[in-house]
Design a protein around this motif. Structure first.
Motif, short mmCIF file in Angstrom:
data_model
loop_
_atom_site.label_atom_id
_atom_site.label_comp_id
_atom_site.label_asym_id
_atom_site.label_seq_id
_atom_site.Cartn_x
_atom_site.Cartn_y
_atom_site.Cartn_z
N ALA B 97 0.83 -1.21 0.00
CA ALA B 97 0.00 0.00 0.00
C ALA B 97 0.86 1.26 0.00
O ALA B 97 0.49 2.27 -0.59
N VAL B 154 -6.95 5.30 -2.37
CA VAL B 154 -7.17 4.09 -1.58
C VAL B 154 -5.99 3.75 -0.65
O VAL B 154 -6.21 3.43 0.51
N PRO B 155 -4.74 3.85 -1.13
CA PRO B 155 -3.63 3.53 -0.21
C PRO B 155 -3.63 4.41 1.04
O PRO B 155 -3.41 3.93 2.15
N ILE B 158 -6.31 3.12 3.34
CA ILE B 158 -5.93 1.85 3.98
C ILE B 158 -4.96 2.13 5.13
O ILE B 158 -5.17 1.68 6.25
#
Lengths: 262, 275
Positions: B97, B154-155, B158
């Motif tokens: 990630a 998104v990373p 996360i």
């Protein structure tokens, strides 16, 4: 007791990571293709597009500018950010609590607004040379990272050690350099390297402060993409991913990558 | 020298940098918007009465909102799993990630240019399996911008949420279970409420980040999908309308700050630990 994870959630996670890494694999593949256009999977293998980077002077020139800017901007922000982080951690009682928030401003104000404002005020208003305005802009956008990462190191530093040195007759500045700095070395290295990559990849500040004379690598890439669609962009991208790998290795060895989840 | 004076002196260079090179230039941008010869607020009435400019503003809000919702959903599920797998695998997934997160915006947007282009991978794939008979352009649509933006954020989501979810004491979940809560009930009544503040922080980062982005809408949206960032650039550097550009910049700052202020209030209110 071991917690079971629902298979649907595992499936979503697998798909997410394929989604995250797939496009990067596509770039690596496309950079090796023996075609004059970008394609994946690569057709034939060649390293031609890597050597081609160095044939295009716009790439080599802006690569140099970008690296110098990243090192210069980060160093500048470190030189003033480390003392600021020190003041915030060491003199928590003496300084007003809102002061820490001031260093978050470069994140809070949209970068693109900052880029535009710097261009309008500095470069256009006061005739500051482009490269100097770029340097200041990059130092500003990485300042929150340097203050925060160095600050995290300082928060776990026991200032009574420094006090001990001072009470034994060590001058304050010397105590800072010989006692404090060596103890927060990990934070300084990690902060430097994270700031470096942030500056290296910056678009929003640089887009306003570059022109035909001075440009940075990401801006040059953007310009190149709008005209050409050959695998050279992919090979430059892979080189930049190589820099990312190096950065991650350094962060892992200093603070540990889990630091980024905090 | 008193400690207070020393503290201020040490912090001064950094404060000066922020004040002189961020505070003053941004203030000057705000001031510029009131300097329109047609009256102090005329540039704002022009902005809010122009159908084109309002379209850009709403489009940007829409794209940012959709990006945020998708990123939060994907990020939450993934972070939930990452926080629960054995530590070896967990470090691997965190590396996976972090890597895209630290790779530049230009490189990551470029990847989608290769995938979604007319001769791109997706078109070739769909052609080869016979779903479509001729390639169609997926670029320069709202969808292409959103896909690339979700990819960007998104990373971040996360990594933010893994930290939050790991911070929830496992004892609490066990306690809920021992008191007879089903896993679903424990999740809904214990885990989720405790994750909400972190979710909001992440959502604000994604929303403001996509609302003010430049490179992605420029590459994947083009002129047709102009967003606030690309609009600001165009006004400033192509048409040299600095009052107009300053107005766009001010609207962007107001939306960003309002989002941050309102959402951090909401987060504080919803925080079950704050009593």
């Amino acid at each position: 007791m071991k917690t079971r994870i629902h298979p649907v959630l595992i499936f979503i996670t697998v798909v997410t990571f394929l989604f995250l890494l797939g496009p990067l694999v596509v770039i690596i593949g496309a950079s090796l293709s023996d075609t004059s256009y970008l394609t994946f999977p690569p057709q034939g293998l060649t390293l031609h597009w890597y050597s081609n980077i160095f044939e295009i002077s716009a790439f080599t020139r802006t690569m140099g500018t970008s690296f110098m800017l990243a090192i210069g901007g980060t160093t500048l922000s470190m030189l003033i950010g480390i003392p600021a982080a020190y003041a915030l951690a060491r003199y928590r009682v003496e300084l007003p609590s809102f002061l820490g928030n001031i260093f978050v401003l470069p994140i809070l104000i949209p970068e693109i607004v900052l880029g535009f404002s710097l261009m309008k005020s500095l470069a256009s208003g006061f005739g500051v040379p482009i490269i100097a305005a770029l340097l200041v802009g990059h130092a500003l956008i990485v300042l929150p990272y340097t203050v925060r990462v160095v600050g995290a190191s300082l928060n776990s530093f026991d200032f009574s050690i420094e006090e001990a040195a001072v009470s034994l007759g060590c001058p304050r500045y010397k105590a800072f350099f010989t006692v404090v700095l060596p103890n927060i070395r990990a934070g300084i290295i990690a902060g430097f390297i994270l700031a470096f990559i942030t500056s290296l990849n910056d678009v929003s500040i640089s887009i306003f402060l570059t022109g035909p004379g001075v440009s940075t690598l990401p801006i040059q890439l953007l310009a190149h993409m709008e005209q050409f669609f050959d695998p050279t962009i992919a090979s430059v991208s892979v080189l930049l991913m190589g820099v990312t790998v190096a950065v991650m290795a350094v962060v892992e060895r200093t603070l540990g990558l889990t630091f980024l989840t905090k | 020298m008193s400690n207070r004076l020393r503290a201020w002196l040490i912090a001064t260079p950094a404060l000066l940098l922020v004040f002189i090179f961020l505070g003053l230039p941004v203030l000057s941008t705000f001031v510029t918007t009131f300097g329109d010869p047609k009256g102090p607020l005329s540039t704002y009435s022009a902005f809010f009465n122009s159908r084109f400019r309002m379209t850009v503003l709403w489009r940007t809000m829409e794209v940012a909102l959709i990006t945020t919702i998708i990123s939060v959903a994907i990020g939450f599920v993934t972070a939930w799993v990452v926080a629960r797998v054995p530590s070896r695998l967990k470090s691997l997934l965190i590396i996976a990630a972090v890597f895209p997160l630290l790779t530049g915006v230009v490189v990551r947007s470029f990847a989608w240019l290769v995938i979604l282009g007319k001769n791109g991978i997706l078109n070739n794939f769909l052609l080869s399996i016979g779903v479509i008979s001729e390639p169609f352009s997926m670029l320069y649509t709202q969808g292409s911008v959103i896909v690339a933006m979700v990819y960007l954020f998104v990373p971040l989501m996360i990594l933010t949420l893994v930290g939050v979810l790991e911070g929830i004491p496992k004892d609490l979940i066990d306690a809920a279970a021992s008191l007879g809560a089903t896993p679903t009930a424990a999740f809904r009544q214990v885990v989720f409420p405790m994750a909400v503040p972190g979710l909001i922080v992440g959502a604000v980062l994604v929303f403001t980040g996509s609302f003010t982005s430049y490179a992605t809408p420029q590459l994947l949206g083009g002129e047709r999908q102009m967003m606030m960032g690309t609009f600001l650039y165009q006004r400033a550097m192509v048409t040299f309308d600095w009052v107009g550009a300053s107005t766009i910049a001010t609207v962007m700052v107001v939306v960003t700050l309002a989002t941050v202020l309102v959402m951090s209030k909401v987060a504080r209110k919803l925080n079950p630990m704050a009593g």
